[in-house]
Design a protein around this motif. Structure first.
Motif, PDB file in Angstrom:
ATOM      1  N   ALA A 124       0.905  -1.188   0.051  1.00  0.00           N
ATOM      2  CA  ALA A 124       0.027  -0.319   0.088  1.00  0.00           C
ATOM      3  C   ALA A 124       0.803   1.047  -0.125  1.00  0.00           C
ATOM      4  N   TYR A 179      -2.419   1.025   6.108  1.00  0.00           N
ATOM      5  CA  TYR A 179      -3.769   0.709   6.155  1.00  0.00           C
ATOM      6  C   TYR A 179      -4.566   1.231   4.881  1.00  0.00           C
ATOM      7  N   ALA A 191      -4.375  -1.817  -0.956  1.00  0.00           N
ATOM      8  CA  ALA A 191      -3.036  -2.452  -1.550  1.00  0.00           C
ATOM      9  C   ALA A 191      -2.998  -3.226  -2.546  1.00  0.00           C
ATOM     10  N   ASP A 227       6.788  -2.335   7.158  1.00  0.00           N
ATOM     11  CA  ASP A 227       5.197  -2.587   7.537  1.00  0.00           C
ATOM     12  C   ASP A 227       4.725  -1.405   8.207  1.00  0.00           C
ATOM     13  N   GLU A 269       1.395  -4.844   3.208  1.00  0.00           N
ATOM     14  CA  GLU A 269       0.256  -4.956   3.749  1.00  0.00           C
ATOM     15  C   GLU A 269       0.056  -6.895   4.048  1.00  0.00           C
ATOM     16  N   ASN A 270       0.502  -7.434   3.134  1.00  0.00           N
ATOM     17  CA  ASN A 270       0.532  -9.003   3.387  1.00  0.00           C
ATOM     18  C   ASN A 270       1.900  -9.284   2.963  1.00  0.00           C
ATOM     19  N   ARG A 283     -10.759   0.210   8.623  1.00  0.00           N
ATOM     20  CA  ARG A 283      -9.133  -0.139   8.856  1.00  0.00           C
ATOM     21  C   ARG A 283      -8.543   1.273   9.054  1.00  0.00           C
TER      22      ARG A 283
END
Length: 830
Positions: free
Chosen positions: A124, A128, A131, A145, A174-175, A672
């Protein structure tokens, strides 16, 4: 040679006559369903299982990860290149990262450009924010992160200093597919390009890095790279060894698919056995006549075996074609509905299905057919029942064949034995239930007020008690398959799906300080999230086991060495969670308050070889404390609730031990942005977003459920074939009874009503037996396999009895409708 040719000609003529008489068609249909069901299920299950395993590779970022705390040997890369595997290099270490005058300790992850090989890295622009998919960072850039972004007070397009190198911040992670969701890897993350790491100076003398080689490619090539005994210091991690919550789903998926395959095979085998017994009985008159005409035993044996061989080859070829066609249709449907790429089709399961079909003929059809060779010549003049010895031999051969089929299907002798014993127990229970129900119906046949049809049906069931019990058991097995398919699909699988609800916690908060609890609860209340449960936690390092000092060198197992090198997370409570089950010992409850006891989870037991009564000494930042193992637990890590390897009673941990709290809660995707406000107000708290992991687990469960729905269709077909074979098994006897009743003056309407009453009663018996068995097996599957609660379903009993009566009546009418129009003289003469 002329004898073989004569036997072949006779076998061909007999097969042609069988189509007209109908009994051979039933055997062919049962065998065709057996081969096609077995072939389709085996091929489909194998491809789905492989696809699911490949899907679980996304949790690892690769199909195989080789790791070490030293640089990896070059021969590993050479072996990977020789096997034509894709590879990516990853190094992970800890270091301080700077942004202007602000610094933070971070977990540095240096990756090559192809990272990740499996799964998806999502970035992203801001913490938050929405993304998108990405690959590893290019040279000169870094990804961070949300926690590190917050700690360094970064802005879009900012720079960070990593060692001697400055990198541009190109996105917020984001992941990260291979980042664990546990509480051991909580340091803020910075991801950089592997080529930049050397220039940063972080790999100087004394640096502690974890070196990893990620590999992906053909599963056979991957399997060849995993040695039975790894070199010292090397760790090999495969998808099944990755995250626990995904491993549980894949393991249960494989078990369910295995059970569906075995159920379809056993039902198909039972249908073949039932149809073959009827066909063998039909052969007896003809064999007696052949003996009268001078046919030798050898000729009859060759002719019968050739019939079976021709039948098996025809059914095997047609069944294999049907399985291949069905598999193609299923694959197309599966790929459109599940977005799951299946591996290429292999012919081995189809050839195996044809071989299993021939084995079924040999074990289930050959014994009753070959026993017809012993038919005396007097059979031409009068009927003689098959000898008890021949029946026992046929039963023993059938049981041995069933055991062999199970072993060939599973490749696991212990599992095959368990399924065989379970099947035998189920048959025994079904027969006992049928016998008890038949005994309960006996008093009802007395009484003159009941109509002719009902009295006839009750009298027939009571008069042929043994045959009624056998037929009710056979019908019950078929109905059991139908009911169990419905129960598994509509009840158990839906319960498993709902076990992970839509509002399952998807956010974890770490490092909550004791003095922040009230302020944090006020924050949640002000934003409409209610009260959030807080779990206490202390982080300690194991320093002694049973009074003996331990360190990394005390253990040989690489996984244990890696695990022991980290701090353990210990929590304390008097109330055990619903996703925890005590397997040994007793839970302490409030009586354990203040006791220095421990509850150990299965993984800790396995790694440390713990026994009840063992002592563990933990060092909590200089404060040491010794605990005694009081009980063992099994944890459902797929619940996504906070859980711990080690638990202690309330007040068991000394006040001087440093502690923190963790929390979990559900946050809708639309809210979020609230996380930015939370970390701004509580900058020391780490947010662990597991929403991507939840989506992955739900996706795997959906794939499993839809795959099982397809597999259960073939189990359903096998059950219907068994029902048809069970009804057809008594057709000859009922034809003679019908002819006799018509000779004595009964009308067609009366006979039809009587037969339908008998079939309805038989269906009610079989349905009741099947409903009881289905309820018991469903409970066993729910508790032992899916780990979900399951209670009585009274409606299932009513549904089973009603479905049994209607199905058996319908099949009985289809079987005998021609006999009611046939002249009695013609039936009795045959």
């Amino acid at each position: 040679m002329s004898g073989e040719a004569s036997a072949l000609r006779f076998a061909l003529r007999r097969l042609r006559r069988g189509w007209r008489s109908g009994e051979l068609l039933i055997l062919l249909l049962a065998l065709l369903i057996a081969v096609s069901a077995s072939g389709t299920v085996r091929l489909f299950a194998e491809r789905v299982r492989l696809a699911l395993n490949e899907g679980s590779s996304e949790a690892l970022g690769a199909d195989l990860v080789i790791s070490s705390n030293r640089p990896l040997p070059e021969h590993l890369r050479e072996s990977a290149r020789a096997a034509q595997l894709r590879s990516a290099e990853v190094l992970q270490l800890s270091s301080v990262v700077f942004a202007a005058e602000v610094s933070s300790l971070a977990s540095i992850k240096a990756v090559s450009a192809d990272y990740p090989l499996r799964g998806t890295l999502r970035l992203a622009a801001l913490p938050y924010a929405p993304a998108q998919d990405a690959k590893g960072p290019p040279q000169g850039a870094a990804y961070v992160d949300a926690k590190l972004w917050q700690d360094l007070q970064l802005q879009a397009g900012g720079e960070v200093a990593v060692g001697e190198l400055k990198l541009r911040v190109a996105g917020v992670i984001e992941n990260e597919p291979d980042r664990g969701n546990g509480f051991s890897d909580l340091a803020p993350r910075l991801m950089m390009n592997r080529a930049d790491l050397d220039a940063s100076g972080l790999l100087g003398p004394g640096s502690r890095a974890d070196y990893r080689l990620y590999l992906a490619g053909a599963r056979e090539a991957i399997a060849r790279l995993v040695p039975a005994q790894p070199e010292h210091g090397l760790r090999y991690t495969q998808p099944q060894d990755a995250r626990r919550e995904l491993r549980g789903v894949v393991q249960r998926a494989g078990q369910l698919l295995d059970l569906a395959v075995l159920a379809a095979m056993l039902l198909a085998a039972a249908a073949v056995a039932q149809a073959a017994r009827q066909y063998g009985e039909k052969q007896r008159e003809e064999i007696a006549l052949l003996k009268c005409l001078g046919a030798s035993r050898a000729f009859i044996t060759r002719a019968l075996l050739l019939q079976l061989l021709l039948l098996g080859l025809a059914a095997g070829a047609c069944g294999a074609l049907l399985a291949a066609a069905g598999q193609s249709a299923l694959a197309a449907l599966l790929q459109s509905s599940l977005q799951l790429a299946l591996p290429p089709v292999s012919l081995q399961p189809l050839l195996g299905a044809v071989a299993l079909g021939l084995l079924m003929l040999l074990g289930f059809a050959a014994p009753p057919l070959l026993s017809a060779r012993n038919t005396p010549v007097l059979r031409v003049l009068q009927r003689a029942a098959e000898s008890p010895g021949a029946q026992r031999l046929s039963l023993l051969l059938a049981l041995a064949t069933a055991a062999l089929l199970l072993w060939l299907a599973t490749g696991d002798a212990q599992l095959a034995l368990r399924v065989a014993l379970g099947t035998a127990l189920t048959l025994g229970v079904l027969a006992l239930l049928a016998w008890l129900l038949v005994r309960a119906l006996q008093p009802l046949r007395r009484g003159g007020r009941r109509g002719f049809a009902l009295r006839f049906g009750l009298a027939n069931l009571a008069r042929r008690r043994g045959a009624t019990v056998a037929q009710a058991t056979g019908l019950g097995i078929g109905l059991l398959a139908l009911l169990l398919v419905s129960v598994v699909r509509e009840d158990l699988l839906d319960s498993w799906r709902n076990k992970l609800p839509a509002d399952a916690p998807n956010q974890f908060l770490i490092n909550i300080q004791p003095e922040q609890r009230e302020a944090l609860q006020a924050f949640f209340a002000s934003h409409g999230l209610g009260t959030v449960k807080l779990w206490p936690m202390a982080r300690g390092r194991l320093v002694a086991l049973n009074g003996k000092p331990v360190d990394v060198e005390s253990f040989d197992d690489p996984q244990t060495r890696a695990w022991i090198n980290r701090e353990f997370n210990l929590s304390w409570t008097d109330v055990i969670g619903s996703d925890n089950v005590v397997t040994q010992g007793q839970w302490w409850g409030e009586a354990g308050r203040g006791q220095a006891w421990l509850s150990a989870e299965e993984y800790a037991i396995e790694r440390l070889h713990l026994k009840l009564g063992d002592t563990l000494t933990l060092d909590f930042s200089g404060e040491t404390q010794t605990f005694t193992v009081h009980n063992f637990r099994k944890v459902d890590w797929g619940s996504f609730k906070p859980n711990f390897f080690l638990l202690a009673p309330e007040d068991a941990v000394g006040e001087a031990v440093p502690r923190q709290y963790i929390a979990s809660f559900y946050l809708p995707a639309a809210r979020r942005a609230l996380l930015r406000e939370l970390v701004a107000q509580f900058p020391n708290i780490s947010v662990l977003d597991i929403d991507a992991a939840l989506r992955q687990v739900r996706g795997l469960i959906t794939q499993v459920l839809r795959a099982l729905e397809f597999v259960l269709l073939f189990t359903l077909a096998s059950g219907l074939a068994l029902l048809l074979a069970a009804v057809e098994a008594t057709r000859g006897q009922r034809q003679r009874e019908t002819a006799l009743l018509r000779t004595l003056g009964a009308s067609r309407v009366q006979i039809l009503a009587a037969l339908m009453a008998e079939y309805a009663l038989l269906g009610l018996l079989a349905g009741a037996v099947a409903a009881i068995a289905a309820q018991s097996l469903a409970w066993l599957l729910a508790v032992q396999l899916l780990d979900i609660p399951y209670g009585p379903r009274p409606l299932l009993w009513l549904l089973g009895m009603l479905a049994g009566a209607l199905l058996v009546m319908a099949l009985g009418w289809l079987s005998l409708r021609g006999s009611l129009r046939t002249a009695p003289r013609q039936v009795l003469a045959g």
